[in-house]
Design a protein around this motif. Sequence first.
Motif, short mmCIF file in Angstrom:
data_model
loop_
_atom_site.label_atom_id
_atom_site.label_comp_id
_atom_site.label_asym_id
_atom_site.label_seq_id
_atom_site.Cartn_x
_atom_site.Cartn_y
_atom_site.Cartn_z
N GLN A 1 0.82 -1.21 0.00
CA GLN A 1 0.00 0.00 0.00
C GLN A 1 0.86 1.26 0.00
OE1 GLN A 1 -3.41 0.04 -0.46
NE2 GLN A 1 -2.84 -2.07 -0.91
N ARG B 1 0.70 4.02 -2.97
CA ARG B 1 0.42 5.44 -2.69
C ARG B 1 1.56 6.32 -3.18
NH1 ARG B 1 -2.16 7.66 2.01
NH2 ARG B 1 -3.47 5.82 1.99
N ASP C 1 1.43 9.34 -5.89
CA ASP C 1 1.98 10.67 -5.58
C ASP C 1 3.01 11.09 -6.63
OD1 ASP C 1 0.41 10.70 -3.31
OD2 ASP C 1 2.09 10.38 -1.91
#
Length: 160
Positions: free
Chosen positions: A9, A13, A17
């Motif tokens: 995860q 993420r 980003d």
Amino acid sequence: MDKTWLHEQVLARLAEDLRQAEQAARTAHETATHEENIAENKYDTLGLEAAYLATGQVRRAEAIAQAMAGWRRFRPAAYDADRGIQLGAWVCLVDAAGQQQQLYVGPPGGTMSLTRGDQRVQVISPDAPLGQALLGKVEGDDVSLQLGASRQWFEVLWAA
């Protein structure tokens, strides 16, 4: 929730980003170099401001890429109670009011909150004040953290 899921995860993420930062850098660069934004006088600074923004976004993207590289190389070791909390530890703390919080101590650059079902884990690095305070602690240890003029106290309920 397990460490493998947390690791995946964080990388997902960070990848999102990075995608957003790269897109923002492209947009700012296009604005900075667009022919309509050529300065007509010394007070016309739109192109210059967009160039500064593009530079900042490129630096942000580079920092995210470095964090991703660190997380890709990272392989958490199994928790060792003799060494206490180290990089890769999954920890549960309780504060003076009885509120519990779960933390995952990972490499720099991955600070974020992850949720799976009703379980929330805050990812922190050992460089963060709380991360530094946790290093070497074991189940049952007290942890204190000075934040400005106030001090917070926690107890380590468990670590894995």
